[in-house]
Design an enzyme around this catalytic site. Structure first.
Site, short mmCIF file in Angstrom:
data_model
loop_
_atom_site.label_atom_id
_atom_site.label_comp_id
_atom_site.label_asym_id
_atom_site.label_seq_id
_atom_site.Cartn_x
_atom_site.Cartn_y
_atom_site.Cartn_z
N LYS A 56 4.80 1.08 11.14
CA LYS A 56 4.89 2.34 10.38
C LYS A 56 4.61 3.54 11.28
O LYS A 56 5.24 4.58 11.15
CB LYS A 56 3.87 2.33 9.24
CG LYS A 56 4.31 1.57 8.01
CD LYS A 56 3.24 1.60 6.92
CE LYS A 56 3.58 0.60 5.83
NZ LYS A 56 2.46 0.32 4.92
N GLU A 114 0.87 -1.15 0.00
CA GLU A 114 0.00 0.00 0.00
C GLU A 114 0.92 1.22 0.00
O GLU A 114 1.83 1.29 0.83
CB GLU A 114 -0.84 -0.03 1.28
CG GLU A 114 -2.10 0.76 1.15
CD GLU A 114 -2.84 0.90 2.47
OE1 GLU A 114 -2.74 0.02 3.33
OE2 GLU A 114 -3.53 1.93 2.60
N ARG A 157 5.99 -13.51 9.08
CA ARG A 157 6.60 -12.21 8.83
C ARG A 157 7.97 -12.16 9.49
O ARG A 157 8.29 -12.96 10.37
CB ARG A 157 5.72 -11.09 9.36
CG ARG A 157 5.56 -11.09 10.89
CD ARG A 157 4.50 -10.11 11.37
NE ARG A 157 4.78 -8.74 11.01
CZ ARG A 157 4.11 -8.05 10.08
NH1 ARG A 157 3.11 -8.59 9.44
NH2 ARG A 157 4.42 -6.80 9.81
#
Ligand code: ATP
Ligand code: MG
Length: 602
Positions: free
Chosen positions: A315, A66, A305
């Site tokens: 983030k 994204e 992950r």
């Protein structure tokens, strides 16, 4: 760029270890799971699913960020995995922006993401049979198709417009122990919902007034199947489609469609999406039934992950470090962002090697930061030119120099640029009466086992001569201002008699006459605890107070031609890179990439 597979920039291609994804792909290839697929037109075209020529790519993967922030080392794992699998199995990896959330997205991020992927050594261009195609896509290109898919689901009785308030929907969803309750709108006829949905799209209802939901099962044990929202009203300008839409698809609805339109074969994501897989399959099965898509549709596979010790990848928290000035920006060399790692001096080869070495698993674990640094040292050791630098300088005076060599005379010395790469040639510098050495290389009273300079001890100055230490000069406060020594004649490195005098210590140095001053930024880990941000404690309190120390150093004259991003091994000190932003001819700035050894282990 136009090669069938992304360029592998690794000097020695890392040996590829098998993993569960490779086994799945190999089984699909041997069974011909996707062999009959045809590929024509571009994704989203009607022609796309018509019979064209057989798909020349054996598999298709994708990297779907994204564009709402800078990529970090976790994304790098995903990039290496997806592009790497395509490279290794004669496939293609699509670079796709998942730009379905207009409020948070920006073209600044789009560009930085493209840059990061290319820098890591990958390409979304593929050439088959002499024809080159750029596989760069964005989800917003498929908004028309997604809208049609939504209308189809409504007509087929698989979706409805729910006008309950957000709070009612939350309560009626139930929880792990309690089944959900059907919305009163659920049973209305398809014609009603279709009209309502068209009104949503035409801007006749306020943001949040209603949502389109899939009609699946409000009692499903998997909460993701309890009629998930698939479209919402949001009046926001999209960086690509502008104000064309006031309704936007939800990620969970958009993502499977993006994969299917692009004929992705293996849609690889992180484990937290495992519970979404049933919806992924439900949606694509419905659209295949309706003839909007063709079987076999893509399949989602989940992997663990990357969690890296001493690093945070949230983030939001990374943004906080930037906005509150704890670091100098997204590309601060201590940041785990790809721009940060790059500025720190990391190589794409090191990151590829790291991704290969940590492998792909199905269970979460922590990878030690030293694994990443180890990969970096391995790639730099074989390639980085060597240089001498003195980071904490004190002057060494050779008191018998004038008598032996003549006042003001300088002696030419040289050393290989790289000990194992003779083709890189030699570097030159001068030895004279005054030299810079490390302050820690002299001790008035030597501790046990200390082999460097102390009164009476003999030491070799690397690539130069053997000297005997005679003492030091101090100022009024007892601070050492000069170390004194006498040169032992006929001991120059490489000369016939050089081995006649045995010494235990060898130290590095640079000449006062030709050394260059340089700003050296001694970076270390950003956090001082292995698992930052995992306790009650504010993660800012876990920042390493010594993560940056700046010193004025002296470097050998060959550094005059260093360019931004050039990496070196400063002998005895570690690996350093000329800072890509601040370094210039005449104003040398080096960042410490990493030390020669792990200093954080037990
Ligand atoms: P967001 O919270 O904004 O979704 P994100 O880190 O998931 O953040 P995306 O842009 O959605 O960002 O990520 C792109 C891809 O990178 C996804 O396929 C995701 O699975 C993968 N990815 C993100 N973080 C990691 C990680 N730590 N390890 C491996 N892959 C990751
Ligand atoms: Mg995500």
């Amino acid at each position: 760029m136009s090669s069938a597979v992304p360029t592998d920039t690794t000097q020695e291609p890392p040996t590829r270890q098998s993993n569960f994804l490779r086994q799945i792909i190999e089984a699909d290839l041997s069974q011909g799971t996707y062999a009959s697929r045809h590929w024509a037109g571009s994704p989203g075209d009607a022609a796309h699913h018509a019979a064209g020529s057989p798909d020349p790519a054996k598999i298709r993967t994708r990297f779907p960020p994204e564009p709402n922030g800078y990529l970090h080392v976790g994304h790098a794992k995903s990039i290496c995995l997806n592009f790497g699998l395509a490279r290794d199995y004669g496939g293609v990896c699509h670079m796709r922006f998942d730009d379905t959330n207009p409020e948070k997205e920006d073209t600044e991020y789009v560009n930085s993401i493209l840059d990061a992927v290319q820098w890591l050594g990958f390409s979304w261009d593929a050439t088959f049979n002499g024809q080159s195609t750029s596989h760069l896509y964005q989800a917003s290109d498929y908004f028309d198709f997604m809208y049609r898919a939504a209308e189809y689901l409504i007509e087929a009785g698989h979706a409805y417009v729910d006008e309950q308030t957000a709070e009612q929907m939350r309560v009626n969803r139930g929880d792990f122990g309690k089944p959900g309750v059907d919305s009163p709108f659920r049973a209305l006829p398809a014609s009603h919902h279709l009209a309502r949905f068209r009104q949503m799209a035409a801007g006749q209802h306020a943001d949040g007034a209603m949502v389109l939901r899939a009609k699946i099962d409000m009692a499903s044990p998997n909460i993701n199947l309890r009629d998930p929202a698939i479209y919402r009203i949001r009046r926001a300008t999209h960086h690509h489609t502008g104000d064309k839409w006031c309704i936007y698809p939800m990620y969970t609805f958009a993502h499977p469609i993006e994969d299917a339109l692009e004929q992705i074969t293996h849609s690889i994501c992180t484990l937290e999406f495992e519970d979404q897989r049933p919806f992924y399959d439900w949606l694509l099965d419905r659209l295949c039934e309706g003839g909007l898509l063709a079987q076999p549709h893509p399949h989602q596979y989940e992997f663990a992950r990357l969690n890296l010790t001493y690093v945070i990848t949230s983030k939001r928290k990374l943004a906080q470090l930037v906005t509150q000035g704890h670091v100098s920006g997204w590309d601060d060399p201590r940041m785990p962002t790809i721009v940060g790692l790059r500025r720190r001096g990391y190589t794409p080869e090191a990151i590829q090697l790291f991704a290969e070495r940590i492998g792909v698993t199905k269970s979460d674990s922590w990878i030690d930061y030293s694994t990443l640094e180890g990969c970096l040292r391995e790639t730099l050791d074989v390639s980085a030119p060597r240089a001498m630098a003195v980071l904490d300088p004190v002057k060494l005076v050779i008191t018998n120099w004038d008598a032996l060599h003549g006042e003001g005379r300088l002696d030419d010395c040289s050393a290989p640029v790289h000990p194992h790469l003779p083709d890189l040639g030699r570097r030159s510098f001068t030895f004279g009466k005054a030299l810079w050495i490390e302050r820690t290389d002299y001790e008035e009273v030597p501790p046990k086992g200390y082999n460097r300079l102390y009164p009476g001890n003999k030491v070799r100055l690397k690539y130069g001569h053997v000297i005997t230490c005679t003492g030091a000069v101090k100022d009024a406060s007892g601070h050492i201002t000069e170390v004194h020594a006498e040169l032992v004649p006929d001991t120059k490195s490489g000369s016939p008699g050089s081995d006649a005098v045995k010494v235990k210590g060898v130290i590095t140095w640079v000449g006062v006459a030709d050394a260059l001053p340089a700003e050296v930024r001694l970076y270390d880990r950003l956090f001082s605890v292995p698992h930052p941000d995992t306790t009650e404690k504010d993660f800012l309190e876990e920042l390493n107070p010594d993560s940056l120390r700046t010193v004025t150093a002296y470097v050998e004259p060959s550094m005059a031609s260093a360019k931004g991003d050039d990496r070196f091994q400063f002998e005895r000190h570690g690996y350093f890179v000329a800072d890509r932003e601040d370094h210039a001819a005449g104003k040398l700035v080096f960042n410490r990439v990493t030390g020669l050894k792990d200093s954080w282990g037990k």
